[in-house]
Scaffold this active site. Structure first.
Site, PDB file in Angstrom:
ATOM      1  N   ASP A 117     -31.772  60.176  24.822  1.00  0.00           N
ATOM      2  CA  ASP A 117     -31.302  59.863  23.467  1.00  0.00           C
ATOM      3  C   ASP A 117     -29.866  60.338  23.299  1.00  0.00           C
ATOM      4  O   ASP A 117     -29.600  61.533  23.237  1.00  0.00           O
ATOM      5  CB  ASP A 117     -32.193  60.562  22.436  1.00  0.00           C
ATOM      6  CG  ASP A 117     -31.809  60.192  21.014  1.00  0.00           C
ATOM      7  OD1 ASP A 117     -32.366  59.212  20.499  1.00  0.00           O
ATOM      8  OD2 ASP A 117     -30.941  60.879  20.434  1.00  0.00           O
ATOM      9  N   TYR A 130     -21.832  61.561  19.900  1.00  0.00           N
ATOM     10  CA  TYR A 130     -22.018  62.679  20.841  1.00  0.00           C
ATOM     11  C   TYR A 130     -20.944  62.670  21.942  1.00  0.00           C
ATOM     12  O   TYR A 130     -20.810  63.635  22.691  1.00  0.00           O
ATOM     13  CB  TYR A 130     -23.406  62.654  21.512  1.00  0.00           C
ATOM     14  CG  TYR A 130     -24.603  62.648  20.587  1.00  0.00           C
ATOM     15  CD1 TYR A 130     -24.481  62.909  19.225  1.00  0.00           C
ATOM     16  CD2 TYR A 130     -25.881  62.379  21.070  1.00  0.00           C
ATOM     17  CE1 TYR A 130     -25.581  62.884  18.381  1.00  0.00           C
ATOM     18  CE2 TYR A 130     -26.985  62.366  20.231  1.00  0.00           C
ATOM     19  CZ  TYR A 130     -26.832  62.608  18.891  1.00  0.00           C
ATOM     20  OH  TYR A 130     -27.933  62.582  18.064  1.00  0.00           O
ATOM     21  N   LYS A 151     -26.603  55.116  19.307  1.00  0.00           N
ATOM     22  CA  LYS A 151     -26.584  54.945  17.845  1.00  0.00           C
ATOM     23  C   LYS A 151     -25.197  54.534  17.354  1.00  0.00           C
ATOM     24  O   LYS A 151     -24.180  54.983  17.896  1.00  0.00           O
ATOM     25  CB  LYS A 151     -26.986  56.257  17.152  1.00  0.00           C
ATOM     26  CG  LYS A 151     -28.224  56.899  17.739  1.00  0.00           C
ATOM     27  CD  LYS A 151     -28.682  58.138  16.993  1.00  0.00           C
ATOM     28  CE  LYS A 151     -29.760  58.872  17.781  1.00  0.00           C
ATOM     29  NZ  LYS A 151     -29.243  59.841  18.766  1.00  0.00           N
ATOM     30  N   HIS A 162     -27.179  55.198  12.766  1.00  0.00           N
ATOM     31  CA  HIS A 162     -27.299  56.658  12.783  1.00  0.00           C
ATOM     32  C   HIS A 162     -27.572  57.253  11.393  1.00  0.00           C
ATOM     33  O   HIS A 162     -28.341  58.190  11.245  1.00  0.00           O
ATOM     34  CB  HIS A 162     -26.000  57.250  13.363  1.00  0.00           C
ATOM     35  CG  HIS A 162     -26.164  58.578  14.019  1.00  0.00           C
ATOM     36  ND1 HIS A 162     -25.518  58.921  15.185  1.00  0.00           N
ATOM     37  CD2 HIS A 162     -26.907  59.661  13.688  1.00  0.00           C
ATOM     38  CE1 HIS A 162     -25.860  60.156  15.535  1.00  0.00           C
ATOM     39  NE2 HIS A 162     -26.695  60.625  14.637  1.00  0.00           N
ATOM     40  N   ARG A 192     -35.291  75.040  31.221  1.00  0.00           N
ATOM     41  CA  ARG A 192     -35.875  74.646  29.930  1.00  0.00           C
ATOM     42  C   ARG A 192     -36.126  73.135  29.863  1.00  0.00           C
ATOM     43  O   ARG A 192     -37.079  72.687  29.234  1.00  0.00           O
ATOM     44  CB  ARG A 192     -34.977  75.113  28.776  1.00  0.00           C
ATOM     45  CG  ARG A 192     -35.008  76.629  28.615  1.00  0.00           C
ATOM     46  CD  ARG A 192     -34.439  77.080  27.283  1.00  0.00           C
ATOM     47  NE  ARG A 192     -32.992  77.028  27.226  1.00  0.00           N
ATOM     48  CZ  ARG A 192     -32.180  78.022  27.570  1.00  0.00           C
ATOM     49  NH1 ARG A 192     -32.679  79.172  28.023  1.00  0.00           N
ATOM     50  NH2 ARG A 192     -30.864  77.902  27.476  1.00  0.00           N
ATOM     51  N   ASN A 246     -39.802  71.939  28.951  1.00  0.00           N
ATOM     52  CA  ASN A 246     -40.076  71.080  27.786  1.00  0.00           C
ATOM     53  C   ASN A 246     -40.892  69.845  28.155  1.00  0.00           C
ATOM     54  O   ASN A 246     -41.466  69.197  27.270  1.00  0.00           O
ATOM     55  CB  ASN A 246     -38.762  70.673  27.100  1.00  0.00           C
ATOM     56  CG  ASN A 246     -38.044  71.866  26.484  1.00  0.00           C
ATOM     57  OD1 ASN A 246     -38.640  72.937  26.313  1.00  0.00           O
ATOM     58  ND2 ASN A 246     -36.776  71.689  26.156  1.00  0.00           N
TER      59      ASN A 246
HETATM   60  P1  NDP Z   1     -33.462  70.862  19.303  1.00  0.00           P
HETATM   61  O1  NDP Z   1     -34.352  71.131  18.147  1.00  0.00           O
HETATM   62  O2  NDP Z   1     -33.935  69.991  20.395  1.00  0.00           O
HETATM   63  O3  NDP Z   1     -33.042  72.288  19.886  1.00  0.00           O
HETATM   64  C1  NDP Z   1     -32.089  72.415  20.902  1.00  0.00           C
HETATM   65  C2  NDP Z   1     -31.789  73.915  21.081  1.00  0.00           C
HETATM   66  O4  NDP Z   1     -32.940  74.567  21.607  1.00  0.00           O
HETATM   67  C3  NDP Z   1     -30.670  74.141  22.050  1.00  0.00           C
HETATM   68  O5  NDP Z   1     -29.945  75.286  21.594  1.00  0.00           O
HETATM   69  C4  NDP Z   1     -31.392  74.455  23.367  1.00  0.00           C
HETATM   70  O6  NDP Z   1     -30.579  75.291  24.163  1.00  0.00           O
HETATM   71  C5  NDP Z   1     -32.623  75.171  22.866  1.00  0.00           C
HETATM   72  N1  NDP Z   1     -33.795  74.989  23.726  1.00  0.00           N
HETATM   73  C6  NDP Z   1     -34.200  73.844  24.336  1.00  0.00           C
HETATM   74  N2  NDP Z   1     -35.360  74.022  24.997  1.00  0.00           N
HETATM   75  C7  NDP Z   1     -35.687  75.323  24.825  1.00  0.00           C
HETATM   76  C8  NDP Z   1     -36.774  76.116  25.279  1.00  0.00           C
HETATM   77  N3  NDP Z   1     -37.744  75.608  26.030  1.00  0.00           N
HETATM   78  N4  NDP Z   1     -36.800  77.423  24.917  1.00  0.00           N
HETATM   79  C9  NDP Z   1     -35.821  77.954  24.156  1.00  0.00           C
HETATM   80  N5  NDP Z   1     -34.768  77.259  23.680  1.00  0.00           N
HETATM   81  C10 NDP Z   1     -34.700  75.942  24.012  1.00  0.00           C
HETATM   82  O7  NDP Z   1     -32.056  70.356  18.710  1.00  0.00           O
HETATM   83  P2  NDP Z   1     -31.215  69.045  18.558  1.00  0.00           P
HETATM   84  O8  NDP Z   1     -30.621  69.113  17.193  1.00  0.00           O
HETATM   85  O9  NDP Z   1     -30.301  68.875  19.703  1.00  0.00           O
HETATM   86  O10 NDP Z   1     -32.263  67.843  18.547  1.00  0.00           O
HETATM   87  C11 NDP Z   1     -32.717  67.191  19.717  1.00  0.00           C
HETATM   88  C12 NDP Z   1     -32.120  65.802  19.855  1.00  0.00           C
HETATM   89  O11 NDP Z   1     -32.403  65.009  18.711  1.00  0.00           O
HETATM   90  C13 NDP Z   1     -30.591  65.777  19.929  1.00  0.00           C
HETATM   91  O12 NDP Z   1     -30.093  66.233  21.160  1.00  0.00           O
HETATM   92  C14 NDP Z   1     -30.320  64.336  19.605  1.00  0.00           C
HETATM   93  O13 NDP Z   1     -30.571  63.524  20.746  1.00  0.00           O
HETATM   94  C15 NDP Z   1     -31.332  64.088  18.494  1.00  0.00           C
HETATM   95  N6  NDP Z   1     -30.737  64.326  17.155  1.00  0.00           N
HETATM   96  C16 NDP Z   1     -30.524  63.223  16.363  1.00  0.00           C
HETATM   97  C17 NDP Z   1     -29.931  63.356  15.132  1.00  0.00           C
HETATM   98  C18 NDP Z   1     -29.698  62.142  14.288  1.00  0.00           C
HETATM   99  O14 NDP Z   1     -29.002  62.243  13.255  1.00  0.00           O
HETATM  100  N7  NDP Z   1     -30.250  61.010  14.650  1.00  0.00           N
HETATM  101  C19 NDP Z   1     -29.515  64.679  14.605  1.00  0.00           C
HETATM  102  C20 NDP Z   1     -29.845  65.779  15.493  1.00  0.00           C
HETATM  103  C21 NDP Z   1     -30.444  65.592  16.706  1.00  0.00           C
HETATM  104  P3  NDP Z   1     -30.254  74.955  25.731  1.00  0.00           P
HETATM  105  O15 NDP Z   1     -29.594  73.602  25.775  1.00  0.00           O
HETATM  106  O16 NDP Z   1     -29.350  76.059  26.119  1.00  0.00           O
HETATM  107  O17 NDP Z   1     -31.580  74.981  26.432  1.00  0.00           O
END
Ligand code: NDP
Length: 275
Positions: free
Chosen positions: A46, A51, A76, A109, A236, A240
C-alpha cells in the site's frame, strides 16, 4: 502463510494483509522493506503519491522473484490532483513512477470538497481504461460515502480509513455502511505504535505467545477487514505476517472491541478542512 483473499468486482483478489509504506524512506529504505515483505509472503503493498516512494515500490517488485501480477499494489490520488483531467493525469504519473501499466487498486486519498465527484468520474474512466483493476476511496466518512454512492456509476470497491480497537466503536456506523457497498481497509492498525503498551493487548498476546502488534493485526483480520501494518524493520515485517497460527476467542474480541476511545492518530477526516 495463508492470507484470505477478498474478491472485488471484476474478480480482482485483494489479500487481507498488506505492507503499508507511509513514511518508509525513499530509496533502499522502501525497496528493502518491500523485498523483505515479499520474501515473508506478503502479496499486497500500500503506497500513495504523497508518500513519494511509488518508484521504489515498483523497482523492488520488479527486482523480486515474484511476477508483477502476483503482487497487489495500491496507490492513491493526492488532494492537489482532484478534478477530472487532473485525476487522469495523476494516475498516469503514478503509473510512470511505479513503472507499471496498471495498478491493482487506485484510491481517492481524501474526500476533498468541490471536485470529488468529478474526480470519481475520472476514477471510473481509469477503471474502464484498464489502468486500475479496482477503484476506491480513503478517509470517506458516512456523509462522503452516501454522496458518492448516490452519484457514482461504479461504487467504490474499498474504503480505507483509520481503524483499530481504539476507535472501532466510533466507526461502527461507517463500517456498517461499507459492509453494504465495499471492503473496509484498516490503516494505522498498530495505532502508529502509540497503544502497543496497552495492558489488554499485552495480556491477550501473552495467552497466545504473540506481541501486542500481532494481536491488533489478528483483531482486524477476524473482523474481516483488510489490514496494512507499516514497518521497515525486517524482524517486525516478518512478525506482522506471523498471525495465521492463532485466533482470538469471542471473549477476547469483545475485550478488544471495548477499548474504543475515539483515537485518531493522523488527520481526522471528520473535522479536517479538506472534508
Ligand atoms: P501503523 O499503525 O502501521 O504503525 C506503524 C508503526 O509501528 C511504525 O512506527 C513501526 O515502526 C511500528 N511497528 C510496526 N510493526 C511493529 C511491531 N511488530 N512491533 C512494534 N512496533 C511496530 O502506522 P501507519 O500510519 O503507517 O499505517 C499503516 C499504513 O496504512 C501506512 O503505511 C499506509 O500505507 C496506510 N495509511 C493510509 C492513510 C490514508 O490516509 N489512506 C493514513 C495513514 C496510513 P518500524 O517501521 O520501525 O517497525
Amino acid at each position: 502463510m495463508t492470507v484470505k483473499l477478498h474478491t472485488l468486482p471484476g474478480n480482482v483478489e485483494l489479500p487481507a494483509l498488506g505492507l503499508g509504506v507511509f513514511r518508509a524512506p525513499r530509496g533502499r529504505g522502501t525497496q528493502d522493506a518491500v523485498l523483505t515483505a515479499i520474501e515473508a509472503g506478503y502479496r499486497h503493498i500500500d503506497t500513495a503519491t504523497v508518500y513519494e516512494n511509488e518508484a521504489d515500490v515498483g523497482e523492488a517488485i520488479r527486482g523480486s522473484d515474484i511476477p508483477r501480477e502476483d503482487v497487489f499494489v495500491t496507490t492513491k490520488l493526492w488532494n492537489t490532483d482532484h478534478g477530472f483531467d487532473a485525476a487522469l493525469s495523476a494516475c498516469d504519473a503514478s503509473l510512470a513512477r511505479l513503472g507499471f501499466d496498471y495498478v491493482d487498486l487506485y484510491l481517492v486519498h481524501w474526500p476533498v470538497p468541490e471536485a470529488r465527484l468529478d474526480t470519481w468520474r475520472a476514477m471510473e474512466r481509469i477503471l474502464g481504461d484498464g489502468k486500475a483493476r479496482a477503484i476506491g476511496v480513503s478517509n470517506y466518512m458516512p456523509g462522503h460515502l452516501e454522496e458518492l454512492l448516490a452519484d457514482a456509476a461504479v461504487p467504490p470497491a474499498v474504503n480505507q480509513f483509520e481503524l483499530s480497537p481504539f476507535n472501532y466503536g466510533s466507526r461502527r456506523a461507517l463500517i456498517d455502511l461499507c459492509d453494504e457497498s465495499g471492503i473496509v481497509e484498516a490503516y494505522s492498525p498498530l495505532t502508529k505504535g502509540l497503544k502497543l503498551g496497552d495492558p489488554t493487548l499485552a495480556a491477550i498476546g501473552a495467552t497466545h505467545g504473540k506481541s501486542p502488534a500481532q494481536v491488533l493485526i489478528r483483531w482486524a483480520l477476524e473482523h474481516g477487514f483488510v489490514v496494512i501494518p507499516k514497518s521497515t524493520n525486517p524482524e517486525r515485517i516478518r512478525q506482522n505476517a506471523d498471525v495465521f497460527d492463532f485466533s482470538l476467542s469471542d471473549g477476547e474480541l469483545a475485550q478488544l472491541d471495548a477499548l474504543d476511545e475515539g483515537l485518531v492518530t493522523g488527520w481526522d477526516p471528520a473535522t479536517e478542512p479538506w472534508s
